[in-house]
Structures are given as C-alpha cells and as structure tokens.
Design an enzyme around this catalytic site. Structure first.
Site, short mmCIF file in Angstrom:
data_model
loop_
_atom_site.label_atom_id
_atom_site.label_comp_id
_atom_site.label_asym_id
_atom_site.label_seq_id
_atom_site.Cartn_x
_atom_site.Cartn_y
_atom_site.Cartn_z
N ASP A 1 0.85 -1.24 0.06
CA ASP A 1 -0.08 0.04 -0.04
C ASP A 1 0.73 1.34 0.14
OD1 ASP A 1 -2.57 1.59 0.42
OD2 ASP A 1 -1.39 2.03 2.38
N TYR B 1 2.81 10.53 0.41
CA TYR B 1 3.69 9.81 1.35
C TYR B 1 5.13 10.40 1.28
CZ TYR B 1 0.25 6.38 3.10
OH TYR B 1 -0.90 5.80 3.72
N HIS C 1 -8.06 9.26 -1.27
CA HIS C 1 -7.41 8.98 0.00
C HIS C 1 -8.27 9.58 1.12
CE1 HIS C 1 -3.23 8.88 1.94
NE2 HIS C 1 -4.09 8.47 2.83
N ARG C 2 -8.75 10.82 0.97
CA ARG C 2 -9.70 11.46 1.98
C ARG C 2 -10.45 12.00 1.22
NH1 ARG C 2 -9.36 10.75 7.45
NH2 ARG C 2 -7.30 10.03 8.19
N SER D 1 -10.88 5.80 0.67
CA SER D 1 -10.32 5.53 1.96
C SER D 1 -11.02 6.57 2.85
CB SER D 1 -8.88 5.79 2.00
OG SER D 1 -8.16 5.75 3.06
N ASN D 2 -11.48 6.09 4.04
CA ASN D 2 -12.00 7.03 5.04
C ASN D 2 -13.19 7.72 4.56
OD1 ASN D 2 -9.63 6.85 6.94
ND2 ASN D 2 -8.61 7.89 5.05
N GLY E 1 2.38 -0.94 9.36
CA GLY E 1 3.07 0.25 9.20
C GLY E 1 4.51 0.08 9.66
#
Length: 309
Positions: free
Chosen positions: A47, A52, A121-122, A151-152, A274
């Site tokens: 992922d 990032y 992502h968000r 995501s989210n 993570g």
C-alpha cells in the site's frame, strides 16, 4: 497466509498488507529485504500513497522494482491520491485533472505501467462525482488502474460517487485496531444512552459487508489519531496483560495477537502494517494464521476499556 476476497470479482489477496508510508528513509537494499521478507511470510499486497513523503516512498519502491523486475508479478500494488500537501495547509482534490496528473506521476515513480488498486485518499468536500467518473474511465480504459476504491469514506459518500462511477468501489481503508474500535462500538451499543452508541461513520462496516467492499484497517497497533502504539505501553496495563496472556497461549508475539484480533471479525478485513522492521513484520504475519475464540476476542475488547451493555 490467510487470503481475503476483494470486490465482486472476489480477487484473492493476502489478509496482511505491507504499508509503505515509512520507507522513505530506508536504503534500496533495506526496502528490497523488506519486500522479500513480506513475500516469505505470505504478504503480497503493498500500500502506497502519492503524498507519502511527497512521493519519495513511491520513488524508492520504484527503484527497487526497476532493479528487481521479477518482483512486480509477485505483488499486488495499491496507491492512493487526492491529498495535496501545501507549504501552509493541506487540501483535498478529486478533480479529473488532479486525479489523472497524480496517478500518472505515481506510475512514473513506481516504474510500472499500472497499479492494481487506486483509492481516493480522504473525502474532498468539493467532489464532483462526474469528474471522478471521467478520470476513472480514462485510467481504466488505458489499463493504468485495474481496480478502484476509497479511503476514510462513509456510506453516503460512497453512494454519491457510485451515482456516476461505473467501476465497483472495492475497498475502503479505515482506522481500526484494538484501541480504535469505532467500527464496531455503535453496533454493540445500539439504542443505548452511552458514548459508544453514537454512530459516527454511518455504519460503514455493515455497509461494506452488504456491498462486497473490503475494509483495510490502517494503524492496527496505534491508539487515538497517531498518538502512539498501545502494545507494551504502560498506559494500558490491563490490555497488555490480556494480550500477552493470549499470545503466550498461541506461542506468538503481541503484534500477532493485535493482527489476529482484527482478522477475527467476519468482514474479511485486511490489516495494513506500518512497521518496516522485518522481525516485527514476520511476527505480525503469524497473526493471520490464528483464529481467536469468541471469548478471547471479547476479553481483549473489554480489556481495552470498552464496555458491553
């Protein structure tokens, strides 16, 4: 390694995912070793996100793939887009132009012609579903993205996208751990006058189960919003005592039990690690081979400070 079935096509994927958010400071050799360790332990899903370390994580991973082209066919590659980190603030952008630009940049950094999964992502408050649909259509038709997700996001945010998007939304990446139990709290405390009964996410876990959406649990060892790790943390003596007791029973590490607790839920969740420490990766992967009993799952839930009605 336990496999989960993703989306309506039921594509098989490893129940444990290697998160790549923290690899930017590693050497190419160390990242190669991490990938090899993952594969040796049955972890085949990786992922990423374009944000990032401002793309440095994808670029480093891509250099390893270029050096080791044999690895690409052995892994499932996922990235996320939509977060824009600026010098003064962060914003979200699901416009067609931005999605196409960022995905093309991710492919270039990853040194691959496609990603297997792309997630938004968000949530972008200014989202126009028609623009997302147009971007997805172009990326899919060109073979640059095989599968899509979010995501989210809550159920109505997903439904809004589905009004225009043709491709199935197969994944939703959400926070879930022994110390971040919001996905299940309201379902346990239905109609109660307690904090745990508040539905903050629109019953997203049930929605995902009803619509064949795979939940990916991020920060499986964290409490709060990146406040720290709960394992071996003196703030949580009762919880760690219970986890250690069950870990001793199964002959595994506490990391493995934290993973096994998430995977015990019948929603067939994926757990995103993570950690980049190869020893902890190997230890955590063992959690996929453990099926906690129902009493053990609830004992850990209670030891984390939750209450049952």
């Amino acid at each position: 390694m336990k496999q989960v079935a993703i989306g309506p096509e039921k594509n098989e994927a490893s129940a444990v995912v290697q998160g790549c958010m923290r690899i930017s400071e590693m050497s190419e050799a160390a990242v190669e070793k991490l990938i090899e360790t993952d594969l040796e332990n049955g972890i085949t899903f990786f992922d990423h996100a374009d944000c990032y370390s401002q793309g440095a994580c994808e670029a480093l991973f891509g250099r390893v793939l270029a050096k080791r082209p044999d690895l690409r066919d052995k892994i499932t590659l996922q990235t996320k887009c939509g977060i824009v980190h600026g010098p003064e603030y962060t914003l979200y952008d699901f416009s067609k132009e931005h999605l196409l630009e960022t995905v093309n940049a991710s492919l270039k950094r990853l040194q691959t012609d496609h990603v297997d999964y792309l997630l938004l992502h968000r949530p972008d408050a200014l989202v126009e579903p028609e623009e997302v649909a147009a971007a997805f259509d172009e990326l899919h038709s060109e073979g640059k993205v095989l599968h899509f997700g979010v995501s989210n996001q809550n159920p109505y945010q997903m439904e809004l996208l589905k009004k225009s998007v043709k491709q199935p939304l197969e994944v939703n990446q959400l926070q879930f751990s022994i110390k971040a139990t919001g996905l299940v709290d309201a379902g346990i405390n239905v109609n109660m006058t307690v904090d745990g009964s508040n539905v903050r996410d629109g019953s997203i876990l049930d929605y995902c189960r009803l619509h064949d959406v795979t939940v990916q649990a991020w920060s499986p060892f964290q409490y709060g919003f990146f406040e720290g790790v709960f394992l071996d943390n003196p703030k949580f003596p009762e919880l760690n005592k219970k986890i250690d007791e069950i870990a001793a029973k199964y002959g595994v590490s506490n990391n493995a039990i934290a993973v096994a607790w998430i995977l015990r839920h019948p929603a067939e969740i994926q757990v995103i690690l993570g950690t980049t420490n190869v020893k902890r990766v190997a230890e955590s992967a063992k959690g996929a081979d453990i099926t906690l009993t129902r009493p053990e799952w609830y004992e850990i839930y209670l030891a984390a400070g939750n209450k049952l009605p």
